[in-house]
Scaffold this active site. Sequence first.
Site, mmCIF file in Angstrom:
data_model
loop_
_atom_site.group_PDB
_atom_site.id
_atom_site.type_symbol
_atom_site.label_atom_id
_atom_site.label_comp_id
_atom_site.label_asym_id
_atom_site.label_seq_id
_atom_site.Cartn_x
_atom_site.Cartn_y
_atom_site.Cartn_z
ATOM 1 N N SER A 126 0.802 -1.219 0.000
ATOM 2 C CA SER A 126 0.000 0.000 0.000
ATOM 3 C C SER A 126 0.839 1.275 0.000
ATOM 4 C CB SER A 126 -0.963 0.000 1.195
ATOM 5 O OG SER A 126 -0.261 -0.224 2.396
ATOM 6 N N HIS A 174 1.720 4.824 4.150
ATOM 7 C CA HIS A 174 0.803 5.462 3.204
ATOM 8 C C HIS A 174 1.182 6.921 2.966
ATOM 9 C CE1 HIS A 174 -2.582 2.407 4.396
ATOM 10 N NE2 HIS A 174 -1.552 1.843 3.808
#
Length: 322
Positions: free
Chosen positions: A244, A297
Amino acid sequence: MSDLGKHGTPILAFSDKKPARLLADYLTSCNIDVRIGKGKPAVPEHDTADVNQESVDKRHDPNETSHYQIIVLNPDDVQQALKIAEDFVTNPNQAKYQQAAWEVGKSVAGPKDLPQRARAKNAGLPVWLQDLKSTPFMSLVLAICLGVFLLSYLGASNVIYQNLTIRSIDELLQSQQWWRLFTPAFLHFGAIHIIFNLIWWWLLGSQLERAFGSVSLAVIFAIAAISSNIAQLLVSGPNFGGLSGVVYALFGYVWWIGLLRPQWGMGLPNNLVYFLLGWLVLGYFDVLWVNMANEAHLFGLISGCLMALATHQLAGNRRPRN
């Protein structure tokens, strides 16, 4: 000699073939027969929208004598085509245009530039398989993630985690196992986790690899993985994994390139931008049912935006290879 105005109705002119092809593919997917003509534009006077995009409709510039023009072949389709063209001019970066290009087998990568033998070899293959073959680095990372996940599911999780997880900076300096800076990206801890990440990796990675090539995508992957993994390591320690952070870097890259260079035909629709930014913010409030690698992230997103800015600054007047 110009071929505009013959055997059809011209509706919009471009100085660049790439957006013209993208719009033509979308019109084709809507069952509207069109062709791309080259020459001095002959667009009807009522279609003279002023567009802040350098690739679109420069027919009023006396220095421009050759354009790529969308020509609608069936008069009954002209009004519908004009409405679609107006929407395209307003927001040419909507994902539906690229998706349509893939579906009709003529993505903005320019299939006419492929060797005849390669095109013949791919003829008849499903679109998704053609997509995988045309983006080898994206496909390689996807295959590694799936392979690691499958081996973990079959009982090799301890061995995999021992060899792929990151270590503290002190340990890395002693062991020199620098691959651990990016290998956590290959680790996933559940079906939803890997499915979510790989879908975004496929969609965004394939777009970037077509535009800039496999080496460029590999560099973006390495920088994003290392920066996001180090950031997460410094905040929470070594017990994390997932693609991610890289996905957020690709998101930031495509998003900012779409803003900085709209004429390149890349970008994301606003609803997807809002969703991914909202997901990032929600992770910091700890209200989701999963443990989020928030720093991965965030720093992945930052690295992607910075790489897009660097690409914009270094590219000058050059365009992507496709």
